[in-house]
Design a protein around this motif. Structure first.
Motif, mmCIF file in Angstrom:
data_model
loop_
_atom_site.group_PDB
_atom_site.id
_atom_site.type_symbol
_atom_site.label_atom_id
_atom_site.label_comp_id
_atom_site.label_asym_id
_atom_site.label_seq_id
_atom_site.Cartn_x
_atom_site.Cartn_y
_atom_site.Cartn_z
ATOM 1 N N GLU A 153 0.684 -1.067 -0.070
ATOM 2 C CA GLU A 153 0.177 0.062 -0.078
ATOM 3 C C GLU A 153 0.876 1.195 -0.224
ATOM 4 O OE1 GLU A 153 -4.189 1.238 2.616
ATOM 5 O OE2 GLU A 153 -2.659 -0.478 3.310
ATOM 6 N N THR A 182 -3.475 3.434 -1.723
ATOM 7 C CA THR A 182 -3.622 2.436 -3.154
ATOM 8 C C THR A 182 -2.792 1.341 -2.896
ATOM 9 O OG1 THR A 182 -3.981 4.950 -4.446
ATOM 10 C CG2 THR A 182 -3.477 2.790 -5.629
ATOM 11 N N GLY A 237 -3.199 -2.851 -7.941
ATOM 12 C CA GLY A 237 -4.333 -2.186 -8.742
ATOM 13 C C GLY A 237 -5.489 -3.220 -8.854
#
Length: 178
Positions: free
Chosen positions: A149, A154, A158
Motif C-alpha cells: 500500500e 492505493t 491495482g
C-alpha cells in the motif's frame, strides 16, 4: 439443527478445511521461497500466520467431527475438491509473493464470509468459529497489504485478480518507486 442442515454445514466446513489447509501450505511455500531486500521481514511475518492457520484447520476438522462428519485432510481430497487456482509463484521477490498472497487471502476471506452467511440461523456455533477465523485472516491480510500500500492507501496490485498478475503488478510498482 436438522440432519439435512447438519450435512449442509459439514459440506461448507469441508471446503473451509481444504481452503485453510491450502493456505497453511501456501504460506509455508512463500516462507521458503521469498527473496530480496524484504526477505527477513516477510519470512518472519509468515511463521505466526502459518501457526494460526494450522490451529484454524484443527478447529475446523474438530467441528466437522463434532457434527458427526468425517474430516478429510488428505492432499488428494483437497486437490480434487478445491475451487481455486494453485499458488503459482515460485522463488521470487518478497513484493511479488505478497501481491499474490493478497489475492489468496481475498479468496479465503470471501469464501469464509459466504460460509458465515450460510450458517446464519442454522448453526451459531459454526458461525462463531468462522467469524473468529475471519478476525485473524483479515488481520493477516492487513499485514500483507501494508507492504503493498502507498501512503495514500492505493494497493500496488491495482485491479489485478490472478495470482501471477497481482504478483507481477506489485513487483513492477516496487521497481518504479525511488
Amino acid at each position: 439443527m436438522t440432519e439435512s442442515e447438519g450435512g449442509e454445514v459439514i459440506g461448507r466446513l469441508r471446503l473451509r478445511l481444504h481452503a485453510l489447509s491450502d493456505l497453511a501450505l501456501t504460506l509455508k511455500h512463500v516462507h521458503w521461497n521469498v527473496v530480496g531486500p524484504h526477505f527477513i521481514a516477510v519470512h518472519e511475518m509468515l511463521d505466526p500466520q502459518v501457526d494460526a492457520v494450522r490451529a484454524m484447520v484443527d478447529a475446523t476438522a474438530e467441528r466437522i467431527a463434532t457434527l458427526g462428519g468425517s474430516p478429510t485432510g488428505t492432499p488428494g481430497a483437497l486437490a480434487a475438491e478445491r475451487t481455486w487456482e494453485d499458488y503459482s509463484v515460485g522463488r521470487a521477490q518478497a513484493i511479488e509473493h505478497l501481491g499474490a498472497l493478497d489475492v489468496v487471502y481475498s479468496g479465503v476471506i470471501r469464501d469464509h464470509r459466504a460460509a458465515v452467511a450460510a450458517t446464519d440461523g442454522i448453526d451459531p456455533v459454526t458461525q462463531d468459529l468462522l467469524i473468529e477465523h475471519l478476525r485473524s485472516l483479515e488481520l493477516f491480510q492487513w499485514f500483507v497489504r501494508a507492504h503493498l500500500e502507498s501512503a495514500g492507501g492505493t494497493l500496488s496490485t491495482g485491479s489485478a485478480n490472478g495470482l501471477s498478475e497481482a504478483g507481477h503488478a506489485a513487483a513492477e510498482q516496487a521497481r518504479r518507486q525511488p
